[in-house]
Design a protein around this motif. Structure first.
Motif, PDB file in Angstrom:
ATOM      1  N   LEU A  91      30.978  20.895 -51.173  1.00  0.00           N
ATOM      2  CA  LEU A  91      31.939  21.287 -50.143  1.00  0.00           C
ATOM      3  C   LEU A  91      31.503  20.824 -48.759  1.00  0.00           C
ATOM      4  O   LEU A  91      32.334  20.434 -47.927  1.00  0.00           O
ATOM      5  CB  LEU A  91      32.122  22.806 -50.154  1.00  0.00           C
ATOM      6  N   ALA A  92      30.207  20.857 -48.510  1.00  0.00           N
ATOM      7  CA  ALA A  92      29.699  20.463 -47.196  1.00  0.00           C
ATOM      8  C   ALA A  92      29.985  18.998 -46.890  1.00  0.00           C
ATOM      9  O   ALA A  92      30.046  18.602 -45.713  1.00  0.00           O
ATOM     10  CB  ALA A  92      28.195  20.729 -47.114  1.00  0.00           C
ATOM     11  N   ARG A  93      30.199  18.186 -47.917  1.00  0.00           N
ATOM     12  CA  ARG A  93      30.428  16.756 -47.712  1.00  0.00           C
ATOM     13  C   ARG A  93      31.886  16.431 -47.380  1.00  0.00           C
ATOM     14  O   ARG A  93      32.198  15.298 -47.008  1.00  0.00           O
ATOM     15  CB  ARG A  93      30.006  15.982 -48.961  1.00  0.00           C
ATOM     16  N   LEU A  94      32.779  17.404 -47.564  1.00  0.00           N
ATOM     17  CA  LEU A  94      34.188  17.154 -47.262  1.00  0.00           C
ATOM     18  C   LEU A  94      34.367  16.818 -45.782  1.00  0.00           C
ATOM     19  O   LEU A  94      33.674  17.354 -44.912  1.00  0.00           O
ATOM     20  CB  LEU A  94      35.033  18.377 -47.620  1.00  0.00           C
ATOM     21  N   GLY A  95      35.304  15.934 -45.525  1.00  0.00           N
ATOM     22  CA  GLY A  95      35.566  15.532 -44.139  1.00  0.00           C
ATOM     23  C   GLY A  95      34.521  14.599 -43.575  1.00  0.00           C
ATOM     24  O   GLY A  95      34.389  14.487 -42.349  1.00  0.00           O
ATOM     25  N   ALA A  96      33.781  13.928 -44.439  1.00  0.00           N
ATOM     26  CA  ALA A  96      32.727  13.020 -43.963  1.00  0.00           C
ATOM     27  C   ALA A  96      33.326  11.893 -43.125  1.00  0.00           C
ATOM     28  O   ALA A  96      34.406  11.373 -43.411  1.00  0.00           O
ATOM     29  CB  ALA A  96      31.958  12.448 -45.143  1.00  0.00           C
ATOM     30  N   ARG A  97      32.587  11.518 -42.082  1.00  0.00           N
ATOM     31  CA  ARG A  97      33.035  10.464 -41.175  1.00  0.00           C
ATOM     32  C   ARG A  97      31.948   9.402 -41.047  1.00  0.00           C
ATOM     33  O   ARG A  97      30.798   9.639 -41.379  1.00  0.00           O
ATOM     34  CB  ARG A  97      33.322  11.036 -39.781  1.00  0.00           C
ATOM     35  N   LYS A  98      32.354   8.267 -40.510  1.00  0.00           N
ATOM     36  CA  LYS A  98      31.394   7.236 -40.152  1.00  0.00           C
ATOM     37  C   LYS A  98      30.900   7.492 -38.730  1.00  0.00           C
ATOM     38  O   LYS A  98      31.501   8.256 -37.977  1.00  0.00           O
ATOM     39  CB  LYS A  98      32.037   5.853 -40.246  1.00  0.00           C
ATOM     40  N   LEU A  99      29.804   6.864 -38.392  1.00  0.00           N
ATOM     41  CA  LEU A  99      29.260   6.946 -37.036  1.00  0.00           C
ATOM     42  C   LEU A  99      29.235   5.563 -36.410  1.00  0.00           C
ATOM     43  O   LEU A  99      29.068   4.563 -37.120  1.00  0.00           O
ATOM     44  CB  LEU A  99      27.837   7.511 -37.047  1.00  0.00           C
ATOM     45  N   GLY A 100      29.352   5.508 -35.110  1.00  0.00           N
ATOM     46  CA  GLY A 100      29.127   4.254 -34.407  1.00  0.00           C
ATOM     47  C   GLY A 100      27.643   3.951 -34.330  1.00  0.00           C
ATOM     48  O   GLY A 100      26.788   4.838 -34.478  1.00  0.00           O
ATOM     49  N   THR A 101      27.313   2.690 -34.111  1.00  0.00           N
ATOM     50  CA  THR A 101      25.912   2.277 -34.016  1.00  0.00           C
ATOM     51  C   THR A 101      25.249   2.961 -32.833  1.00  0.00           C
ATOM     52  O   THR A 101      25.794   3.031 -31.729  1.00  0.00           O
ATOM     53  CB  THR A 101      25.823   0.758 -33.875  1.00  0.00           C
ATOM     54  N   ARG A 102      24.034   3.471 -33.070  1.00  0.00           N
ATOM     55  CA  ARG A 102      23.301   4.210 -32.032  1.00  0.00           C
ATOM     56  C   ARG A 102      21.853   4.380 -32.461  1.00  0.00           C
ATOM     57  O   ARG A 102      21.489   4.107 -33.605  1.00  0.00           O
ATOM     58  CB  ARG A 102      23.929   5.583 -31.826  1.00  0.00           C
ATOM     59  N   GLN A 103      21.053   4.880 -31.550  1.00  0.00           N
ATOM     60  CA  GLN A 103      19.706   5.346 -31.849  1.00  0.00           C
ATOM     61  C   GLN A 103      19.649   6.834 -31.590  1.00  0.00           C
ATOM     62  O   GLN A 103      20.198   7.320 -30.586  1.00  0.00           O
ATOM     63  CB  GLN A 103      18.662   4.626 -30.991  1.00  0.00           C
ATOM     64  N   CYS A 104      18.989   7.568 -32.489  1.00  0.00           N
ATOM     65  CA  CYS A 104      18.919   9.022 -32.329  1.00  0.00           C
ATOM     66  C   CYS A 104      17.826   9.576 -33.225  1.00  0.00           C
ATOM     67  O   CYS A 104      17.331   8.887 -34.121  1.00  0.00           O
ATOM     68  CB  CYS A 104      20.265   9.660 -32.687  1.00  0.00           C
ATOM     69  N   PRO A 105      17.431  10.828 -33.016  1.00  0.00           N
ATOM     70  CA  PRO A 105      16.493  11.468 -33.943  1.00  0.00           C
ATOM     71  C   PRO A 105      17.118  11.586 -35.328  1.00  0.00           C
ATOM     72  O   PRO A 105      18.339  11.715 -35.468  1.00  0.00           O
ATOM     73  CB  PRO A 105      16.263  12.853 -33.322  1.00  0.00           C
ATOM     74  N   VAL A 106      16.276  11.547 -36.360  1.00  0.00           N
ATOM     75  CA  VAL A 106      16.742  11.659 -37.738  1.00  0.00           C
ATOM     76  C   VAL A 106      15.862  12.659 -38.479  1.00  0.00           C
ATOM     77  O   VAL A 106      14.630  12.588 -38.408  1.00  0.00           O
ATOM     78  CB  VAL A 106      16.714  10.296 -38.454  1.00  0.00           C
ATOM     79  N   LEU A 107      16.514  13.577 -39.172  1.00  0.00           N
ATOM     80  CA  LEU A 107      15.810  14.565 -39.986  1.00  0.00           C
ATOM     81  C   LEU A 107      16.062  14.250 -41.459  1.00  0.00           C
ATOM     82  O   LEU A 107      17.208  14.288 -41.910  1.00  0.00           O
ATOM     83  CB  LEU A 107      16.312  15.973 -39.650  1.00  0.00           C
TER      84      LEU A 107
END
Length: 451
Positions: A232-248
């Motif tokens: 259920l948590a995966r519903l509504g998944a979107r793409k992201l634009g290219t960027r740099q950010c922290p990753v967990l």
């Protein structure tokens, strides 16, 4: 029909038979002129029941027997194996191994493990827990697991099924230089995969539990609920634009990151000069808060063992101390190629523990603030030679420490050398289902390539 797995009832008798066979093969190889011999004989027994949409999909029993053999004629090596333990097959296996050894080139690093490193004392690691479960009982568990997931939310629209797997293994190993072992172990698993759908489309996810003893399973409904929550948590998944950010990296993918490190400090990559961590013993690889240790003798551990695949005794050992590489991961052959000694890691590591901090997953999200949580990785874009890292990923976008929406169809890229050095924290949310025990791993910054 009420059939149960009963391997444990005669397991010691079976081990006696396998022991006699092993000793006989040793004698026959020596009689043919082999200077050194390594024999392994095993029997794997299992039951697997799968259901889908409330109906039985498959029932499988397996009883697999096999013999693996390596012989040395001086420094020439030959190996052969068979899945048939009848006398004719064993005789042919011996003939093939000896023929190969007689016609291969000599290699000065070939040979059995050093005798003084072999295991002779075998602690009870509590790995033998046969599960006397009938087909009907296993089916009922699988149905309950799937039903719990399908009934969790109306948006759960379909199922790829649930399964219950029961397994036990008996193994005897021996070498001509004094090693002899008789081992029993069990491993059982319950899993389910679900599909959910809303106006944005369909998503899939799963969950499983893997244990040595069925008594350690959580309530089967909780496995279905966990799979449903993840789907259920995966519903509504979107793409992201290219960027740099922290990753967990969530724990189930964080262990893969540590796995790349293990591969880079393992013997084969090192003596071939195919690792970016060649000649790194004593040098910093991670931040100085990082500690990684191997603990092979954890009771009921996923990868607990008294010895490695060559019979070398396992022992507690530090791999990373204060961020610095303390040793390599070696079997006998790779150790000799490097002028070193085996570390008891032929066949891999045993219960690798990454020291954690105190933050659970929610606290790790808060610590990250805004960034990407990775829960799934795709593709094989990792080079141990250069450390270059580029893999497809999905997960969740986080803002102000809270998950905002699911993310899919992105690529994360960096270099393992930089990724290891830029680890910010290790979470306390350890995933115990693997031989690599780590919590979530927070990295300072990665490149995300999206839409």
């Amino acid at each position: 029909m009420n059939q149960a797995i009963t391997t444990h009832d005669d397991s010691r008798i079976e081990l006696d038979r396998l022991s006699e066979l092993t000793e006989d093969v040793l004698r026959r190889c020596r009689a043919r002129g082999a200077s050194e011999v390594d024999v392994g004989v095993g029997v794997d027994v299992g039951l697997s029941v799968s259901v889908r949409l409330g109906e039985i999909e498959s029932i499988e029993h397996n009883r697999d027997r096999g013999l693996s053999l390596t012989v040395y004629f001086g420094k020439r090596k030959g190996s052969a194996s068979t899945a048939d333990l009848n006398p004719d097959s064993i005789e042919k296996t011996i003939e093939h191994a000896c023929a190969i050894a007689r016609h291969t080139e000599e290699d000065p690093c070939n040979g059995l493990a050093d005798p003084d490193l072999l295991a002779h004392d075998f602690a009870d690691l509590d790995l033998w827990h046969p599960w006397d479960i009938s087909i009907e009982e296993a089916t009922e568990l699988a149905l309950r697991c799937e039903e719990a997931g399908r009934g969790f939310d109306p948006r759960i629209s379909n199922s790829e099924g649930a399964s219950v797997q029961v397994g036990s293994s008996l193994a005897v190993g021996a070498t001509s230089n004094g090693f002899f072992s008789r081992e029993r172990d069990t491993r059982h698993m319950i899993s389910v995969a679900l599909l959910a759908e809303d106006e944005a489309g369909m998503q899939r996810d799963y969950w499983y539990e893997s244990v040595r003893s069925a008594a350690d399973f959580p309530d089967v409904a909780s496995i279905g609920h966990r799979a449903a929550e993840r789907t259920l948590a995966r519903l509504g998944a979107r793409k992201l634009g290219t960027r740099q950010c922290p990753v967990l990296f969530a724990p189930q993918v964080a262990r893969g990151l540590i796995g790349h490190f293990i591969s880079a400090v393992s013997g084969g990559a090192l003596y071939r000069k195919a690792s970016f961590l060649v000649d790194h013993v004593g040098k910093p690889v991670f931040p100085d808060f990082m500690q990684i240790a191997e603990r092979p003798h954890i009771r009921r551990g996923q990868s607990s063992a008294n010895f490695d695949s060559e019979g070398v005794a396992t022992r507690d050992s530090d791999l990373v101390v204060d961020g610095r590489l303390a040793r390599y991961v070696l079997g006998s052959y790779s150790a000799r190629k490097l002028g070193l000694r085996s570390t008891g890691n032929a066949g891999g590591v045993h219960n690798l523990i990454v020291a954690t901090g105190t933050d659970d997953f929610s606290a790790m999200l808060k610590r990250m603030g805004t960034g990407l949580v990775v829960t799934e990785l795709m593709g094989q874009g990792v080079s141990l030679l250069t450390g270059d890292y580029s893999r497809g990923a999905s997960g969740f976008w986080v803002e102000d420490g809270e998950i905002v929406h699911a993310v899919e169809e992105i690529t994360i890229a960096s270099n393992l050398r930089e990724m290891f050095a830029n680890i910010v924290a290790i979470g306390s949310d350890v995933d115990t289902r693997s031989h690599i025990l780590t919590g979530s791993i927070l990295l300072d910054r990665l490149t995300i390539a999206g839409a």
